[in-house]
Design a protein around this motif. Structure first.
Motif, PDB file in Angstrom:
ATOM      1  N   ALA A  30       2.266   7.332   1.133  1.00  0.00           N
ATOM      2  CA  ALA A  30       0.938   6.689   1.993  1.00  0.00           C
ATOM      3  C   ALA A  30      -0.029   7.335   1.644  1.00  0.00           C
ATOM      4  O   ALA A  30      -0.518   8.795   2.822  1.00  0.00           O
ATOM      5  CB  ALA A  30       1.363   5.157   2.457  1.00  0.00           C
ATOM      6  N   LEU A  31      -1.820   6.782   1.879  1.00  0.00           N
ATOM      7  CA  LEU A  31      -2.812   7.640   2.131  1.00  0.00           C
ATOM      8  C   LEU A  31      -2.935   7.638   3.935  1.00  0.00           C
ATOM      9  O   LEU A  31      -2.913   6.796   4.227  1.00  0.00           O
ATOM     10  CB  LEU A  31      -3.654   6.698   1.335  1.00  0.00           C
ATOM     11  CG  LEU A  31      -3.830   7.079  -0.165  1.00  0.00           C
ATOM     12  CD1 LEU A  31      -4.836   5.937  -0.404  1.00  0.00           C
ATOM     13  CD2 LEU A  31      -3.616   7.934  -0.157  1.00  0.00           C
ATOM     14  N   LYS A  32      -3.777   8.441   4.296  1.00  0.00           N
ATOM     15  CA  LYS A  32      -3.241   8.211   5.544  1.00  0.00           C
ATOM     16  C   LYS A  32      -3.960   7.718   6.249  1.00  0.00           C
ATOM     17  O   LYS A  32      -4.416   7.063   7.750  1.00  0.00           O
ATOM     18  CB  LYS A  32      -3.767   9.895   6.355  1.00  0.00           C
ATOM     19  CG  LYS A  32      -2.553  10.782   5.986  1.00  0.00           C
ATOM     20  CD  LYS A  32      -2.976  11.994   6.884  1.00  0.00           C
ATOM     21  CE  LYS A  32      -1.635  12.612   6.653  1.00  0.00           C
ATOM     22  NZ  LYS A  32      -2.228  14.032   7.717  1.00  0.00           N
ATOM     23  N   GLU A  33      -5.209   6.862   5.291  1.00  0.00           N
ATOM     24  CA  GLU A  33      -5.871   5.827   5.913  1.00  0.00           C
ATOM     25  C   GLU A  33      -5.347   4.286   6.324  1.00  0.00           C
ATOM     26  O   GLU A  33      -5.228   3.138   6.564  1.00  0.00           O
ATOM     27  CB  GLU A  33      -7.064   5.488   4.583  1.00  0.00           C
ATOM     28  CG  GLU A  33      -6.927   5.363   3.693  1.00  0.00           C
ATOM     29  CD  GLU A  33      -7.691   5.215   2.601  1.00  0.00           C
ATOM     30  OE1 GLU A  33      -8.166   4.124   1.561  1.00  0.00           O
ATOM     31  OE2 GLU A  33      -8.281   6.650   2.190  1.00  0.00           O
ATOM     32  N   GLU A  34      -4.246   4.357   4.982  1.00  0.00           N
ATOM     33  CA  GLU A  34      -3.481   3.511   5.471  1.00  0.00           C
ATOM     34  C   GLU A  34      -2.214   3.101   7.121  1.00  0.00           C
ATOM     35  O   GLU A  34      -1.849   2.518   7.609  1.00  0.00           O
ATOM     36  CB  GLU A  34      -2.286   3.153   4.100  1.00  0.00           C
ATOM     37  CG  GLU A  34      -3.484   2.771   2.731  1.00  0.00           C
ATOM     38  CD  GLU A  34      -4.358   1.297   2.857  1.00  0.00           C
ATOM     39  OE1 GLU A  34      -3.898   0.703   4.681  1.00  0.00           O
ATOM     40  OE2 GLU A  34      -5.682   0.968   1.836  1.00  0.00           O
ATOM     41  N   HIS A  35      -1.549   4.297   6.420  1.00  0.00           N
ATOM     42  CA  HIS A  35      -0.497   4.454   7.044  1.00  0.00           C
ATOM     43  C   HIS A  35      -1.169   6.307   8.439  1.00  0.00           C
ATOM     44  O   HIS A  35      -0.536   6.737   7.257  1.00  0.00           O
ATOM     45  CB  HIS A  35       0.601   4.353   7.093  1.00  0.00           C
ATOM     46  CG  HIS A  35       1.367   3.389   6.567  1.00  0.00           C
ATOM     47  ND1 HIS A  35       1.290   2.450   7.954  1.00  0.00           N
ATOM     48  CD2 HIS A  35       1.514   2.683   5.338  1.00  0.00           C
ATOM     49  CE1 HIS A  35       1.711   1.157   7.343  1.00  0.00           C
ATOM     50  NE2 HIS A  35       2.034   1.979   6.286  1.00  0.00           N
ATOM     51  N   GLN A  36      -1.034   6.305   9.115  1.00  0.00           N
ATOM     52  CA  GLN A  36      -1.530   7.643   9.926  1.00  0.00           C
ATOM     53  C   GLN A  36      -0.324   8.667   9.665  1.00  0.00           C
ATOM     54  O   GLN A  36      -0.389   9.737   9.760  1.00  0.00           O
ATOM     55  CB  GLN A  36      -1.675   7.468  11.117  1.00  0.00           C
ATOM     56  CG  GLN A  36      -2.371   9.048  12.416  1.00  0.00           C
ATOM     57  CD  GLN A  36      -2.549   8.443  13.344  1.00  0.00           C
ATOM     58  OE1 GLN A  36      -2.704   7.867  14.218  1.00  0.00           O
ATOM     59  NE2 GLN A  36      -2.846  10.015  14.381  1.00  0.00           N
TER      60      GLN A  36
ATOM     61  N   SER B 248       0.435  11.057   3.619  1.00  0.00           N
ATOM     62  CA  SER B 248       1.828  10.642   4.953  1.00  0.00           C
ATOM     63  C   SER B 248       2.908  10.985   3.786  1.00  0.00           C
ATOM     64  O   SER B 248       2.870  10.024   2.830  1.00  0.00           O
ATOM     65  CB  SER B 248       1.698   9.890   5.981  1.00  0.00           C
ATOM     66  OG  SER B 248       0.490   9.887   6.773  1.00  0.00           O
TER      67      SER B 248
ATOM     68  N   HIS C 140       0.858  -1.091   0.676  1.00  0.00           N
ATOM     69  CA  HIS C 140       0.124   0.120   0.105  1.00  0.00           C
ATOM     70  C   HIS C 140       0.568   1.178   0.181  1.00  0.00           C
ATOM     71  O   HIS C 140       0.127   2.422  -0.183  1.00  0.00           O
ATOM     72  CB  HIS C 140      -0.700  -0.019   1.010  1.00  0.00           C
ATOM     73  CG  HIS C 140      -1.982  -1.172   1.435  1.00  0.00           C
ATOM     74  ND1 HIS C 140      -2.595  -1.295   0.330  1.00  0.00           N
ATOM     75  CD2 HIS C 140      -1.230  -2.382   2.062  1.00  0.00           C
ATOM     76  CE1 HIS C 140      -3.874  -2.720   0.156  1.00  0.00           C
ATOM     77  NE2 HIS C 140      -3.180  -2.953   1.957  1.00  0.00           N
ATOM     78  N   ALA C 141       2.073   1.159  -0.141  1.00  0.00           N
ATOM     79  CA  ALA C 141       3.009   2.751   0.016  1.00  0.00           C
ATOM     80  C   ALA C 141       3.522   2.134  -1.324  1.00  0.00           C
ATOM     81  O   ALA C 141       3.523   2.004  -2.263  1.00  0.00           O
ATOM     82  CB  ALA C 141       3.975   1.949   0.845  1.00  0.00           C
TER      83      ALA C 141
ATOM     84  N   TYR D  13       6.102   3.617  11.530  1.00  0.00           N
ATOM     85  CA  TYR D  13       5.007   4.251  10.933  1.00  0.00           C
ATOM     86  C   TYR D  13       3.502   4.013  11.988  1.00  0.00           C
ATOM     87  O   TYR D  13       4.215   3.085  13.240  1.00  0.00           O
ATOM     88  CB  TYR D  13       4.259   3.632   9.698  1.00  0.00           C
ATOM     89  CG  TYR D  13       4.928   1.544   9.575  1.00  0.00           C
ATOM     90  CD1 TYR D  13       3.523   1.379  10.421  1.00  0.00           C
ATOM     91  CD2 TYR D  13       6.172   1.700   9.425  1.00  0.00           C
ATOM     92  CE1 TYR D  13       3.666  -0.373  10.413  1.00  0.00           C
ATOM     93  CE2 TYR D  13       5.635  -0.006   9.570  1.00  0.00           C
ATOM     94  CZ  TYR D  13       4.922  -0.819   9.934  1.00  0.00           C
ATOM     95  OH  TYR D  13       5.908  -2.496   9.978  1.00  0.00           O
TER      96      TYR D  13
ATOM     97  N   ILE E 220       0.588   5.703  -5.988  1.00  0.00           N
ATOM     98  CA  ILE E 220      -0.494   5.474  -4.687  1.00  0.00           C
ATOM     99  C   ILE E 220      -0.977   6.646  -5.594  1.00  0.00           C
ATOM    100  O   ILE E 220      -1.970   6.654  -5.129  1.00  0.00           O
ATOM    101  CB  ILE E 220      -0.578   5.849  -3.727  1.00  0.00           C
ATOM    102  CG1 ILE E 220       0.334   7.191  -3.435  1.00  0.00           C
ATOM    103  CG2 ILE E 220       0.314   4.505  -3.035  1.00  0.00           C
ATOM    104  CD1 ILE E 220       0.143   7.588  -1.605  1.00  0.00           C
TER     105      ILE E 220
END
Length: 208
Positions: free
Chosen positions: A99-105, A84, A15-16, A207, A62
């Motif tokens: 990454a999208l914040k929904e994946e990694h804050q 992020s 996801h990154a 992370y 992404i």
């Protein structure tokens, strides 16, 4: 550099977004970015541009269109809304992970030459619990350098959450088989990371 990319993919999963660039090659800066290094020496300007280029490669992975990544008053990158990210460089390469914040804050990345720290720096970098761990390692100097790199990644990951400038003694890392967790700081209880050596480089990611 492909080995570095593959190692970061192994550490962060699918996801990154991952970008790896050569700091010796010229890369273009966007106008919003150039002001941050207008007075910098050429080497710093080149590294900065390569880091931003790596970040745009990572963002494209992404699904984000190329965008400026300016530097804030605190010198931290300003990422597009919902993203992020982190950037790191050494003489060998520049890396960025996003990454999208929904994946990694939050994310932090660090890259260092895989050379040992001298024993006089152990107490500067490592807490008593970490020094006890070092005593059981076959190469304490290299293990201490890995703690240094992991803490650099932790610092970058914690800053967007806390806004705090912290020292090496602010956190203790529990290191186990290429992974680590932050212990002893309740505000970072959910932070973890991975660390490995690839191509003579130490790569660390942290992370939430």
């Amino acid at each position: 550099m492909e080995g570095v990319r593959a190692a970061l993919r192994q550490m962060l999963g699918p996801h990154a977004g991952i970008g790896v660039t050569d700091p010796a090659q010229d890369a273009a800066l966007w106008d919003e970015e150039a002001a941050a290094v207008a007075r910098a020496v050429p080497k710093r300007r080149t590294e900065f541009a390569a880091g931003r280029s790596a970040a745009r490669v990572a963002m494209a992975e992404i699904g984000f269109a190329p965008a400026a990544i300016p530097q804030g008053p605190d010198r931290a990158p300003i990422w597009p809304s919902g993203v992020s990210g982190s950037i790191a460089h050494c003489d060998a390469c520049c890396v960025s992970v996003v990454a999208l914040k929904e994946e990694h804050q939050t994310l932090g990345v660090d890259i260092e030459p895989a050379t040992p720290l001298t024993p006089d720096l152990f107490a500067v970098i490592c807490t008593p619990a970490e020094r006890a761990w070092l005593a059981g390692e076959p190469d304490p100097g290299l293990a201490a350098k890995m703690i240094f790199s992991a803490k650099e990644a932790v610092y970058k990951a914690q800053y967007p959450l806390t806004g705090k400038v912290i020292g090496f003694d602010a956190v203790t890392l529990n290191m186990t088989d290429g992974a680590f967790r932050v212990v002893g700081d309740p505000t970072l209880a959910n932070m973890k990371g991975a660390i490995l050596i690839e191509g003579g480089l130490i790569l660390s990611v942290a992370y939430v």
